[in-house]
Design a protein around this motif. Sequence first.
Motif, PDB file in Angstrom:
ATOM      1  N   THR A  61       4.480   6.077   3.385  1.00 54.91           N
ATOM      2  CA  THR A  61       4.936   4.958   2.805  1.00 54.91           C
ATOM      3  C   THR A  61       4.141   4.373   1.577  1.00 54.91           C
ATOM      4  O   THR A  61       2.777   4.425   1.474  1.00 54.91           O
ATOM      5  N   ILE A  62       4.676   3.290   0.925  1.00 53.33           N
ATOM      6  CA  ILE A  62       3.691   2.684  -0.069  1.00 53.33           C
ATOM      7  C   ILE A  62       2.872   1.848   0.583  1.00 53.33           C
ATOM      8  O   ILE A  62       1.706   1.808   0.027  1.00 53.33           O
ATOM      9  N   ARG A  63       3.151   1.144   1.675  1.00 58.02           N
ATOM     10  CA  ARG A  63       2.066   0.515   2.529  1.00 58.02           C
ATOM     11  C   ARG A  63       1.049   1.304   2.890  1.00 58.02           C
ATOM     12  O   ARG A  63      -0.282   0.859   2.717  1.00 58.02           O
ATOM     13  N   GLU A  64       1.356   2.654   3.549  1.00 57.73           N
ATOM     14  CA  GLU A  64       0.050   3.471   3.874  1.00 57.73           C
ATOM     15  C   GLU A  64      -0.837   3.898   2.536  1.00 57.73           C
ATOM     16  O   GLU A  64      -2.102   3.906   2.992  1.00 57.73           O
ATOM     17  N   ILE A  65      -0.123   4.132   1.584  1.00 56.97           N
ATOM     18  CA  ILE A  65      -0.857   4.462   0.264  1.00 56.97           C
ATOM     19  C   ILE A  65      -1.768   3.428  -0.103  1.00 56.97           C
ATOM     20  O   ILE A  65      -2.980   3.620  -0.397  1.00 56.97           O
ATOM     21  N   ALA A  66      -1.311   1.956  -0.137  1.00 58.21           N
ATOM     22  CA  ALA A  66      -2.052   0.813  -0.445  1.00 58.21           C
ATOM     23  C   ALA A  66      -3.370   0.782   0.455  1.00 58.21           C
ATOM     24  O   ALA A  66      -4.359   0.529  -0.006  1.00 58.21           O
ATOM     25  N   VAL A  67      -3.111   1.141   1.787  1.00 64.86           N
ATOM     26  CA  VAL A  67      -4.163   0.890   2.602  1.00 64.86           C
ATOM     27  C   VAL A  67      -5.177   1.822   2.471  1.00 64.86           C
ATOM     28  O   VAL A  67      -6.315   1.606   2.542  1.00 64.86           O
ATOM     29  N   GLU A  68      -4.828   3.074   2.178  1.00 64.42           N
ATOM     30  CA  GLU A  68      -5.678   4.173   2.164  1.00 64.42           C
ATOM     31  C   GLU A  68      -6.470   3.944   0.842  1.00 64.42           C
ATOM     32  O   GLU A  68      -7.519   4.302   0.832  1.00 64.42           O
ATOM     33  N   LEU A  69      -5.909   3.601  -0.268  1.00 65.46           N
ATOM     34  CA  LEU A  69      -6.731   3.231  -1.407  1.00 65.46           C
ATOM     35  C   LEU A  69      -7.051   2.018  -1.704  1.00 65.46           C
ATOM     36  O   LEU A  69      -7.782   1.869  -2.931  1.00 65.46           O
ATOM     37  N   SER A  70      -6.839   1.092  -0.976  1.00 64.67           N
ATOM     38  CA  SER A  70      -7.396  -0.148  -0.884  1.00 64.67           C
ATOM     39  C   SER A  70      -6.919  -0.933  -2.301  1.00 64.67           C
ATOM     40  O   SER A  70      -7.690  -1.459  -3.047  1.00 64.67           O
ATOM     41  N   ILE A  71      -5.556  -0.785  -2.547  1.00 68.70           N
ATOM     42  CA  ILE A  71      -5.054  -1.391  -3.704  1.00 68.70           C
ATOM     43  C   ILE A  71      -3.625  -2.086  -3.331  1.00 68.70           C
ATOM     44  O   ILE A  71      -3.174  -1.745  -2.212  1.00 68.70           O
ATOM     45  N   SER A  72      -3.016  -3.026  -4.229  1.00 72.73           N
ATOM     46  CA  SER A  72      -1.965  -3.550  -3.796  1.00 72.73           C
ATOM     47  C   SER A  72      -0.749  -2.861  -3.723  1.00 72.73           C
ATOM     48  O   SER A  72      -0.649  -1.763  -4.334  1.00 72.73           O
ATOM     49  N   LYS A  73       0.343  -3.314  -2.779  1.00 70.88           N
ATOM     50  CA  LYS A  73       1.451  -2.465  -2.631  1.00 70.88           C
ATOM     51  C   LYS A  73       2.351  -2.535  -4.074  1.00 70.88           C
ATOM     52  O   LYS A  73       2.849  -1.643  -4.344  1.00 70.88           O
ATOM     53  N   GLY A  74       2.053  -3.575  -4.747  1.00 78.63           N
ATOM     54  CA  GLY A  74       2.787  -3.717  -6.130  1.00 78.63           C
ATOM     55  C   GLY A  74       2.289  -2.671  -7.244  1.00 78.63           C
ATOM     56  O   GLY A  74       3.110  -1.998  -7.795  1.00 78.63           O
ATOM     57  N   THR A  75       0.806  -2.423  -7.006  1.00 78.73           N
ATOM     58  CA  THR A  75       0.501  -1.454  -7.891  1.00 78.73           C
ATOM     59  C   THR A  75       0.857  -0.252  -7.658  1.00 78.73           C
ATOM     60  O   THR A  75       1.060   0.597  -8.407  1.00 78.73           O
ATOM     61  N   VAL A  76       0.784   0.149  -6.222  1.00 77.13           N
ATOM     62  CA  VAL A  76       1.330   1.579  -5.658  1.00 77.13           C
ATOM     63  C   VAL A  76       2.944   1.651  -6.243  1.00 77.13           C
ATOM     64  O   VAL A  76       3.011   2.906  -6.720  1.00 77.13           O
ATOM     65  N   HIS A  77       3.365   0.693  -6.078  1.00 81.93           N
ATOM     66  CA  HIS A  77       4.919   0.774  -6.266  1.00 81.93           C
ATOM     67  C   HIS A  77       4.977   1.160  -7.945  1.00 81.93           C
ATOM     68  O   HIS A  77       6.010   1.987  -8.264  1.00 81.93           O
ATOM     69  N   HIS A  78       4.366   0.451  -8.834  1.00 85.49           N
ATOM     70  CA  HIS A  78       4.344   0.539 -10.137  1.00 85.49           C
ATOM     71  C   HIS A  78       3.971   2.192 -10.506  1.00 85.49           C
ATOM     72  O   HIS A  78       4.528   2.672 -11.321  1.00 85.49           O
ATOM     73  N   ILE A  79       2.975   2.536  -9.920  1.00 88.18           N
ATOM     74  CA  ILE A  79       2.562   3.989  -9.961  1.00 88.18           C
ATOM     75  C   ILE A  79       3.452   4.953  -9.611  1.00 88.18           C
ATOM     76  O   ILE A  79       3.655   5.756 -10.652  1.00 88.18           O
TER      77      ILE A  79
END
Length: 112
Positions: A61-79
Amino acid sequence: MKEVYGEQCLTRCTIFQWCQRYEAGRVNIKDLPRPGQAHVVTNSATISAVDELIRQNRRITIREIAVELSISKGTVHHIIHKKLGYGKVCAQWVLKHLSENRKMARMSVCLT
């Protein structure tokens, strides 16, 4: 001017401001940089890290990626959606744009 251009016409105040800026020496029509945080800051290392996580686990999920990489969920969604071109189908990340081989395979299945 409103008689000629209608409601899309600029106000007199805006035109006077533009004229003042031009007379002051500004000829560039692009916006000047503003202070504050940029909308989305991404680099190739972050993009490749997100892509690698998705390839390892398509159900992440986007949340799991954000936690794993320590970046915001919005940035993960954009990427994921804008830079990599993934979309979520049946709880798995898949590419939105198919390669030519995949397109031909789907067409052959549809025609048979």
